[in-house]
Motif scaffolding. Structure first.
Motif, PDB file in Angstrom:
ATOM      1  N   LEU A  35       0.859  -1.180   0.000  1.00  0.00           N
ATOM      2  CA  LEU A  35       0.000   0.000   0.000  1.00  0.00           C
ATOM      3  C   LEU A  35       0.898   1.234   0.000  1.00  0.00           C
ATOM      4  N   LEU A  36       0.880   1.964  -1.104  1.00  0.00           N
ATOM      5  CA  LEU A  36       1.660   3.193  -1.209  1.00  0.00           C
ATOM      6  C   LEU A  36       0.775   4.337  -0.734  1.00  0.00           C
ATOM      7  N   LEU A  37       0.988   4.784   0.488  1.00  0.00           N
ATOM      8  CA  LEU A  37       0.180   5.853   1.060  1.00  0.00           C
ATOM      9  C   LEU A  37       0.728   7.179   0.557  1.00  0.00           C
ATOM     10  N   ASN A  38       0.109   7.692  -0.497  1.00  0.00           N
ATOM     11  CA  ASN A  38       0.649   8.825  -1.249  1.00  0.00           C
ATOM     12  C   ASN A  38       0.025  10.149  -0.797  1.00  0.00           C
ATOM     13  N   LYS A  39       0.680  11.242  -1.168  1.00  0.00           N
ATOM     14  CA  LYS A  39       0.237  12.614  -0.883  1.00  0.00           C
ATOM     15  C   LYS A  39       0.247  12.914   0.618  1.00  0.00           C
ATOM     16  N   ILE A  40       1.223  12.350   1.329  1.00  0.00           N
ATOM     17  CA  ILE A  40       1.289  12.572   2.769  1.00  0.00           C
ATOM     18  C   ILE A  40       1.600  14.031   3.100  1.00  0.00           C
ATOM     19  N   ASP A  41       2.126  14.771   2.122  1.00  0.00           N
ATOM     20  CA  ASP A  41       2.432  16.183   2.344  1.00  0.00           C
ATOM     21  C   ASP A  41       1.176  17.053   2.394  1.00  0.00           C
ATOM     22  N   LEU A  42       0.032  16.478   2.011  1.00  0.00           N
ATOM     23  CA  LEU A  42      -1.209  17.255   1.946  1.00  0.00           C
ATOM     24  C   LEU A  42      -2.088  17.073   3.182  1.00  0.00           C
ATOM     25  N   VAL A  43      -1.638  16.287   4.154  1.00  0.00           N
ATOM     26  CA  VAL A  43      -2.432  16.047   5.360  1.00  0.00           C
ATOM     27  C   VAL A  43      -1.553  16.233   6.592  1.00  0.00           C
ATOM     28  N   LEU A  76      -2.895  11.476   9.059  1.00  0.00           N
ATOM     29  CA  LEU A  76      -2.098  10.409   8.469  1.00  0.00           C
ATOM     30  C   LEU A  76      -2.114   9.161   9.348  1.00  0.00           C
ATOM     31  N   LEU A  77      -1.969   9.342  10.650  1.00  0.00           N
ATOM     32  CA  LEU A  77      -1.999   8.194  11.563  1.00  0.00           C
ATOM     33  C   LEU A  77      -3.357   7.503  11.540  1.00  0.00           C
ATOM     34  N   LYS A  78      -4.414   8.287  11.442  1.00  0.00           N
ATOM     35  CA  LYS A  78      -5.761   7.724  11.374  1.00  0.00           C
ATOM     36  C   LYS A  78      -5.931   6.883  10.106  1.00  0.00           C
ATOM     37  N   VAL A  79      -5.452   7.391   8.975  1.00  0.00           N
ATOM     38  CA  VAL A  79      -5.546   6.656   7.706  1.00  0.00           C
ATOM     39  C   VAL A  79      -4.712   5.379   7.778  1.00  0.00           C
ATOM     40  N   GLU A  80      -3.508   5.475   8.321  1.00  0.00           N
ATOM     41  CA  GLU A  80      -2.651   4.288   8.428  1.00  0.00           C
ATOM     42  C   GLU A  80      -3.313   3.212   9.284  1.00  0.00           C
ATOM     43  N   ARG A  81      -3.923   3.605  10.392  1.00  0.00           N
ATOM     44  CA  ARG A  81      -4.608   2.623  11.252  1.00  0.00           C
ATOM     45  C   ARG A  81      -5.743   1.944  10.504  1.00  0.00           C
TER      46      ARG A  81
END
Length: 324
Positions: free
Chosen positions: A150-158, A163-168
């Motif tokens: 899973l490439l969690l992209n656009k992390i610079d926009l959040v 980001l931690l919520k999405v990763e969980r």
């Protein structure tokens, strides 16, 4: 004869699949890659955005390879295998609305594909900013569930909390996949290609019926509207129209993309949009041998084609204005 490794790049509309593909093709790898790019609409945009390369690139438009153009995918792979070209690896970029399960099924059940190709990994690009809203779509959920990476992209926009919520949430939905946070799909070649991560046992645990023939149907309220125009566009009029458009229907506008020809501009303009977010940048210079045209695609729910066409046509520069 050793089997050719195949990587499937998937992810919901606008996540960054073509950006990832370009990073892979721009790497220093000496492998000769056969690339298949699938788009939902009849007008192909992504194929125009793939970097210039010596690799073989095939476009499959006007439907998803999980359903309406699935036979085209199999035929395209067979044709490439029979072409006599030296191929070391296949990479398939699915449309943003593709369910990975029927694509995986094709590699297992088709006699030629199963004998000549081996799935290496399912790499799913996730838009960190928009994924929470996209999970209302079954395809987005399936893309995450079947991923090996899973490439969690656009992390610079959040922010970090988001980001931690999405990763969980990603970890809850797919505890086996490796999660790689990225900006602009900045990931090492060896982290997504040649990793040998695909495991049929894991896929069967997710979908025990995956080896049975099944029809995949998309949400019938979701559609695609595409336009191609040879006359140049007025950039000011286009920007004004698109700004109003995303304000009016942005919630239902999943994806917008275009390669545009502006009056008086030597370079094409590349447009991207997701819901209410619009961005664009100058692209490659138009060559004298090229026919200049503007291609634009809208994917969303309950799109009004006549309204979109009327707005787009108001952005075309009249012939008499060009002559004066």
């Amino acid at each position: 004869m050793s089997k050719l490794k195949t990587t499937i790049l998937t992810g919901f509309l606008g996540a960054g699949k073509t950006t990832l593909l370009n990073r892979i093709l721009s790497s220093e790898s000496t492998e000769r890659v056969a690339v298949i790019v699938n788009e939902y609409g009849e007008v192909g945009i992504d194929g125009q955005l793939v970097v210039q390369t010596n690799d073989q690139i095939v476009e499959l438009n006007n439907g998803c390879i999980c359903c309406t153009v699935r036979d085209d995918l199999i035929a395209a792979i067979r044709a490439l295998l029979q072409s006599g070209r030296q191929i070391d690896r296949f990479i398939i970029e699915t449309s943003g609305l593709a369910d990975p399960a029927p694509v995986i099924q094709s590699f297992i059940l088709d006699d030629v594909l199963s004998a000549r190709l081996e799935l290496d990994a399912i790499v799913t690009v996730v838009d960190a900013r928009h994924i929470e809203g996209q999970l209302a779509q079954e395809e987005a959920v399936e893309q995450i569930s079947f991923a090996d990476v899973l490439l969690l992209n656009k992390i610079d926009l959040v922010d970090e909390d988001h980001l931690l919520k999405v990763e969980r949430d990603l970890r809850r939905r797919n505890p086996l996949a490796r999660i790689i946070p990225t900006k602009d799909c900045g990931v090492a070649f060896e982290d997504v290609v040649g990793i040998g991560a695909f495991d049929l046992k894991n896929v069967l645990a997710i979908d025990p019926q995956i080896l049975e023939e099944q029809e995949h149907e998309h949400d019938q309220t979701i559609g695609c509207v595409a336009f191609r125009e040879r006359e140049p566009l007025d950039p000011v009029a286009l920007n004004s129209w698109l700004t109003r458009l995303v304000q009016d229907i942005g919630a239902d506008l999943f994806r917008m993309k275009g390669v545009l020809s502006f009056a008086g501009e030597a370079r094409r303009y590349v447009l991207h949009g997701i819901h209410m977010t619009l961005e664009g940048r100058p692209g490659k210079v138009w060559q004298p041998s090229e026919v200049r045209s503007s291609d634009i695609v809208f994917i969303g729910r309950n799109l009004d084609e006549e309204m979109l066409r009327a707005g787009f046509e108001r952005c075309i520069v009249p012939r008499q204005a060009l002559a004066s």
